[in-house]
Design an enzyme around this catalytic site. Structure first.
Site, mmCIF file in Angstrom:
data_model
loop_
_atom_site.group_PDB
_atom_site.id
_atom_site.type_symbol
_atom_site.label_atom_id
_atom_site.label_comp_id
_atom_site.label_asym_id
_atom_site.label_seq_id
_atom_site.Cartn_x
_atom_site.Cartn_y
_atom_site.Cartn_z
ATOM 1 N N ASP A 21 -0.194 -6.065 0.532
ATOM 2 C CA ASP A 21 -1.464 -6.424 -0.088
ATOM 3 C C ASP A 21 -1.271 -7.753 -0.814
ATOM 4 O O ASP A 21 -0.410 -7.853 -1.689
ATOM 5 C CB ASP A 21 -1.903 -5.341 -1.081
ATOM 6 C CG ASP A 21 -2.216 -4.018 -0.399
ATOM 7 O OD1 ASP A 21 -2.825 -4.031 0.687
ATOM 8 O OD2 ASP A 21 -1.853 -2.969 -0.955
ATOM 9 N N CYS A 63 0.833 -1.197 0.000
ATOM 10 C CA CYS A 63 0.000 0.000 0.000
ATOM 11 C C CYS A 63 0.873 1.253 0.000
ATOM 12 O O CYS A 63 1.770 1.377 0.848
ATOM 13 C CB CYS A 63 -0.910 -0.013 1.222
ATOM 14 S SG CYS A 63 -1.872 1.502 1.414
#
Length: 276
Positions: A190, A183
């Site tokens: 992620d 992120c």
């Protein structure tokens, strides 16, 4: 935006407390144009169709008597919207409903449509389902998994030069569970499964797997990662048809599933993979 975290110095970096009441001002739109320009894309002539499918598992509000209501939410944002909505702000926005009273589910849905469409700059669809009625079957990723291939990994930032094709013409679906990016706001990992469906010169699978893994230290939003993959595959492999669909695991009760395709549909439904 892909390799920096400038947003961490903006309002998102300071948003840590949940709002005590409904607050549409928590939504933080991010313009898609900057990253797309870095990929050589024009907003007026995108090479793909697409939808960002979000699933909200932690949606709640109070009825007029103060009793909590819970639901599962499904959101569809068109990729042609000027903005995506940053996920942390999306979570904070949804949580702002928790202690707010509404006349019924349809009022909540209408309010979400209004707020999310305003933030995205385009019509966003919202579906709310009571938990008992929510249809979210656990599905398997499409096609053949390439994760068991014996490869040596040397790149942890996107390396499209790893992609290559052979002479054989095929149509196939492949997937990998090894996609990870980071992120750009929080720096948190992620995780995703990415599915690739194409028709054209056969893509060398070892190179494809290395390419997927090369996103491992890349900082970008889910939607932009999928668009980068689509553009790289289109440029390096020149398929006649191409779809890239990433199903990211949920964080804070939200999962994001960007779908990009050279054809307009059909758009995937709201199934989920076992990690979601």
């Amino acid at each position: 935006m892909s390799e920096h975290t400038s947003n961490s110095h903006g309002p998102l970096g300071q948003q840590t407390a949940y709002a005590s009441s409904y607050d549409p001002g928590l939504l933080f739109p991010i313009a898609r144009v900057e990253t797309r320009a870095s990929l050589g894309l024009s907003e007026s002539a995108l090479p793909f169709y697409g939808t960002d499918l979000w699933t909200g598992y932690e949606v709640s509000w109070l009825d007029e008597c103060g009793k909590p209501i819970v639901a599962v939410a499904q959101f569809r944002l068109p990729c042609t919207s000027p903005n995506l909505i940053e996920s942390k702000s999306f979570k904070l926005y949804l949580n702002s409903y928790n202690q707010s009273r509404f006349a019924g589910q349809e009022q909540v849905r209408a309010q979400m449509i209004q707020d999310l469409s305003a933030a995205a700059g385009a019509d966003v669809s919202v579906q709310l389902e009571p938990v008992a009625d929510a249809q979210l079957p656990i599905a398997e990723a499409g096609g053949e998994c390439i994760d068991a291939l014996p490869v040596t990994i040397e790149h942890y930032h996107p390396a499209p030069e790893l992609l290559a094709t052979g002479a054989e013409w095929v149509e196939e679906r492949l997937h990998s569970h090894l996609l990870k990016s980071n992120c750009p706001v929080t720096g948190q990992p992620d995780w995703a499964t990415v599915e690739i469906h194409y028709r054209g010169p056969k893509i060398e699978r070892e190179g494809l797997l290395k390419y997927v893994v090369s996103f491992r230290e890349h900082q970008d939003f889910h939607e932009h990662c999928v668009e980068r993959m689509f553009v790289d595959l289109q440029a390096r492999c020149q398929p006649e048809f191409l779809t890239v669909f990433a199903r990211y695991t949920r964080r804070g009760g939200l999962d994001i599933n960007p779908w990009r395709s050279s054809a307009p549909g059909p758009v995937p439904g709201f199934e989920r993979l076992v990690r979601q």
